[in-house]
Motif scaffolding. Sequence first.
Motif, PDB file in Angstrom:
ATOM      1  N   MET A 174     -37.888  57.450 -38.235  1.00  0.00           N
ATOM      2  CA  MET A 174     -38.789  58.771 -38.070  1.00  0.00           C
ATOM      3  C   MET A 174     -39.388  59.462 -39.334  1.00  0.00           C
ATOM      4  N   PHE A 176     -42.303  57.431 -40.852  1.00  0.00           N
ATOM      5  CA  PHE A 176     -43.601  57.422 -40.415  1.00  0.00           C
ATOM      6  C   PHE A 176     -44.136  59.100 -40.695  1.00  0.00           C
ATOM      7  N   THR A 177     -43.164  59.796 -40.516  1.00  0.00           N
ATOM      8  CA  THR A 177     -43.792  61.205 -40.774  1.00  0.00           C
ATOM      9  C   THR A 177     -44.215  61.622 -42.230  1.00  0.00           C
ATOM     10  N   MET A 227     -48.765  58.923 -35.897  1.00  0.00           N
ATOM     11  CA  MET A 227     -47.482  59.291 -35.841  1.00  0.00           C
ATOM     12  C   MET A 227     -46.994  60.058 -34.672  1.00  0.00           C
ATOM     13  N   THR A 266     -46.244  58.059 -31.947  1.00  0.00           N
ATOM     14  CA  THR A 266     -45.089  56.821 -31.902  1.00  0.00           C
ATOM     15  C   THR A 266     -43.645  57.658 -32.057  1.00  0.00           C
ATOM     16  N   LEU A 267     -43.540  58.858 -32.676  1.00  0.00           N
ATOM     17  CA  LEU A 267     -42.273  59.498 -32.907  1.00  0.00           C
ATOM     18  C   LEU A 267     -41.434  59.680 -31.470  1.00  0.00           C
ATOM     19  N   TYR A 312     -39.288  56.524 -30.782  1.00  0.00           N
ATOM     20  CA  TYR A 312     -38.338  56.420 -31.666  1.00  0.00           C
ATOM     21  C   TYR A 312     -37.371  57.502 -31.189  1.00  0.00           C
ATOM     22  N   GLY A 313     -37.610  58.541 -30.967  1.00  0.00           N
ATOM     23  CA  GLY A 313     -36.586  59.843 -30.152  1.00  0.00           C
ATOM     24  C   GLY A 313     -36.029  59.304 -29.110  1.00  0.00           C
TER      25      GLY A 313
END
Length: 249
Positions: free
Chosen positions: A89, A92-93, A126, A129-130, A133-134
């Motif tokens: 994460m 990506f950030t 982003m 996407t996040l 992932y969370g």
Amino acid sequence: MNHPDLRKAIPTSPWPRGHGLLPIYMSLLRAFEEPMFASPIRLGAGALVISGILFVTYPALRPFSDERSLQGAAAFGSAAWLASHMLAMVAFTLLPLGLLGLQRSLRGTSAERLLFLAVVLSVIGMGFTLPFYGGEAFGLHALGQEALRQRSDSPLGLVEVIRSGPGLVMFLAGLLLLAVSAIATAIALWRSRLYPKACGVPFAVGISLYIPQFFGAQPLRVAHGLLVAAGCVWMAAYLWRREQVDRNR
């Protein structure tokens, strides 16, 4: 009767009158801020390098196992699972910060607009996407720990629920937007004449292959991470060089 002057007994501030603490605070803040944030280009180069390293660390650290068994539950519930996905994460950030530095270095060129579009697409990608992932990081981690607590693989039936539905659609859309952003970045650097023509190609190829690499085993996914990292570091090296050239002018 003479009375003591109490004003003399009260300690006075060592700072100049009428100024207060705000100017002092601001000057200290500027002193700490300058080395890191004085140059957006330098910040972008650093963000690219860190992001690239984390794209390799994520698949290398992530546990791989049979996710339908208690072995999978142990992987989900492990600290390595949580840490690896959190690092992904962060990777990506940091990408939009790196692209913003590249865009800043191309100011006044014909490629600036295209790279600005790449920055915008990367921010949106982003954001899409996040959340997935969370869910992978925190949702599956909690699920794995519950399965271990029950000593049963029955809670693992919810894995596909977490990984499907609107969250998966948003995730795939985010990765596609990041792929378009990376391709736009490669084209902008190719056209800029300020960077080697192929400077952005490994990065574009790596990000574009992000969806297919999910179907590979760990060695393939680590190799993919190395490709993305190589692309990030290559762009960062020339971005840093551009910043040095601009400073010496």
